[in-house]
Design a protein around this motif. Sequence first.
Motif, mmCIF file in Angstrom:
data_model
loop_
_atom_site.group_PDB
_atom_site.id
_atom_site.type_symbol
_atom_site.label_atom_id
_atom_site.label_comp_id
_atom_site.label_asym_id
_atom_site.label_seq_id
_atom_site.Cartn_x
_atom_site.Cartn_y
_atom_site.Cartn_z
ATOM 1 N N ILE A 189 45.827 36.083 38.418
ATOM 2 C CA ILE A 189 45.190 37.382 38.650
ATOM 3 C C ILE A 189 45.062 38.158 37.326
ATOM 4 O O ILE A 189 43.981 38.615 36.962
ATOM 5 C CB ILE A 189 45.976 38.196 39.700
ATOM 6 N N LYS A 190 46.193 38.209 36.577
ATOM 7 C CA LYS A 190 46.189 39.055 35.367
ATOM 8 C C LYS A 190 45.411 38.427 34.217
ATOM 9 O O LYS A 190 44.734 39.091 33.462
ATOM 10 C CB LYS A 190 47.634 39.329 34.922
ATOM 11 N N GLU A 191 45.573 37.112 34.042
ATOM 12 C CA GLU A 191 44.981 36.507 32.840
ATOM 13 C C GLU A 191 43.727 35.699 33.098
ATOM 14 O O GLU A 191 42.952 35.474 32.181
ATOM 15 C CB GLU A 191 46.030 35.632 32.153
ATOM 16 N N MET A 192 43.543 35.244 34.338
ATOM 17 C CA MET A 192 42.398 34.364 34.576
ATOM 18 C C MET A 192 41.323 35.009 35.447
ATOM 19 O O MET A 192 40.372 34.354 35.855
ATOM 20 C CB MET A 192 42.866 33.040 35.228
ATOM 21 N N GLY A 193 41.508 36.249 35.777
ATOM 22 C CA GLY A 193 40.458 36.972 36.499
ATOM 23 C C GLY A 193 40.324 36.603 37.970
ATOM 24 O O GLY A 193 39.289 36.875 38.582
ATOM 25 N N ALA A 194 41.345 35.976 38.543
ATOM 26 C CA ALA A 194 41.258 35.656 39.973
ATOM 27 C C ALA A 194 41.383 36.934 40.800
ATOM 28 O O ALA A 194 42.115 37.857 40.415
ATOM 29 C CB ALA A 194 42.366 34.677 40.346
ATOM 30 N N LYS A 195 40.665 36.962 41.923
ATOM 31 C CA LYS A 195 40.692 38.188 42.758
ATOM 32 C C LYS A 195 41.960 38.215 43.622
ATOM 33 O O LYS A 195 42.343 37.187 44.192
ATOM 34 C CB LYS A 195 39.471 38.191 43.680
ATOM 35 N N GLU A 196 42.570 39.403 43.721
ATOM 36 C CA GLU A 196 43.799 39.539 44.512
ATOM 37 C C GLU A 196 43.570 39.156 45.967
ATOM 38 O O GLU A 196 44.441 38.604 46.621
ATOM 39 C CB GLU A 196 44.303 40.975 44.446
#
Length: 426
Positions: A189-196
């Motif tokens: 989530i924080k570094e790879m841009g995955a959605k919560e």
Amino acid sequence: METLKADNVYYWEGKAKRPQEGEFIKLMDKASLLVPDKPIIPFIEGDGIGPEITPAMIHVVNTAVERAYGESRKIIWVEVLAGDKAEEKTGERLPQETLDFLKEAVVGIKGPLGTPVGKGVKSINSALRRAFDFYSAVRPVYWMGQPTPIPDPKRVDVVVFRENTDDVYAGIEFFSGTEEARKVREFLIKEMGAKESGFPEDVGITVKPMSEFKTKRHVRKALRYALETGRKNVAVIGKGNIMKATEGAFINWAFEVAQEPEFKDRVLTDPEAEPGEGQVKLTKVITDQMLMQLVLRPDAWDVIIAQNLNGDYVSDLAASLIGGPGFVPSGNIGEGYALFESTHGTAWDIAGKGIANPLSLTLSGAMMLEYLGWKESAQKIYSAVRKTFEDRVGTPDIASGFRKMGEDAKEVSTIEYAQEIARRID
Ligand code: NAD
């Protein structure tokens, strides 16, 4: 129980034997084999029904080799241990001696091995796969006359090449609620841009690695096989539309292999192309489409190139079309090293009763003979097995299958069935 004795079978006694009369197969350049006339072939009997089906397979293979080549060729069978028998005799489920012997012998065959549940025991099958880098699991699925659930089963004649070392089987998993899962989730989530929204706090995560190198060597093996055996329609499957970095990449890499100098003129990739003599056509097929096509028009494909997980599904579906895994052989193949094996499990529910169907292992024996280049003897096994079906004779599972189709059949034991096959080898 009655046994099938043969003087070219050396059982394990304190150690694996090294018979004077045999020689080891040699692994040459480019993974080709130098096969002596009396090759030493190690066998692992297997757990459960293994001790019943293995002598049956050996009896049929011995008879076929003898009828095809007389005294000039002979397999020298040497038992190596794995599984329950190994644990009982040596205290280890996969002794180093077995690994060393299999390596020296290059080609071997095995019955089914069980994995005791809940003892923290790792699968021997995966340990063997890793030790020898058997990167392609090859499963030819063809009908020989046995009872089947579909009409016109002769339309099924397809070889599934399942990649054996990549994919979700790598075992990189993080269970819901663990610190590891929390860390991976946070990183994504924080570094790879995955959605919560896609990663709620209670998520569990399995990693699906897929590499260009591993895919390409597997695809080359499948394409070479298709070209060598005159099979024309080759499909590469996957859900590349969804998993672009893995299954999508797998498909793209397969098409890159088709452009390599070795394949460029022989592997056609234009969907409209008609492959001529010495050519094959490579087509991309979405996995769910392939599952439907296998049922609706199984004759459309000759070879299917698959990733590990898709290959698992597809090969089991294909096998069920022709009566189930009991009728399908398989080979684990790497850079020359090969281990052939039955596709079913240890069948503990019928072990020791003398009623197991030995065909999967026996046909794996025939596949092994083809791999050694001893094609004439393999053909003899195929035609003898066909004759047993024509004559409606088989182990209880086969006989009951015929009876369900409204036909009478003679029910025989595992050993008797091997003898019935051997008797029909001319
Ligand atoms: P299984 O194949 O052993 O049995 C499923 C059913 O099919 C049973 O009813 C069995 O009696 C029947 N069956 C299987 N082979 C048969 C044969 N040759 N003749 C007649 N009937 C047969 O599958 P399972 O119960 O899921 O697995 C049992 C064990 O085998 C597990 O420990 C599993 O890990 C192992 N296994 C090993 C391999 C292998 O070594 N390659 C493959 C599959 C399962």
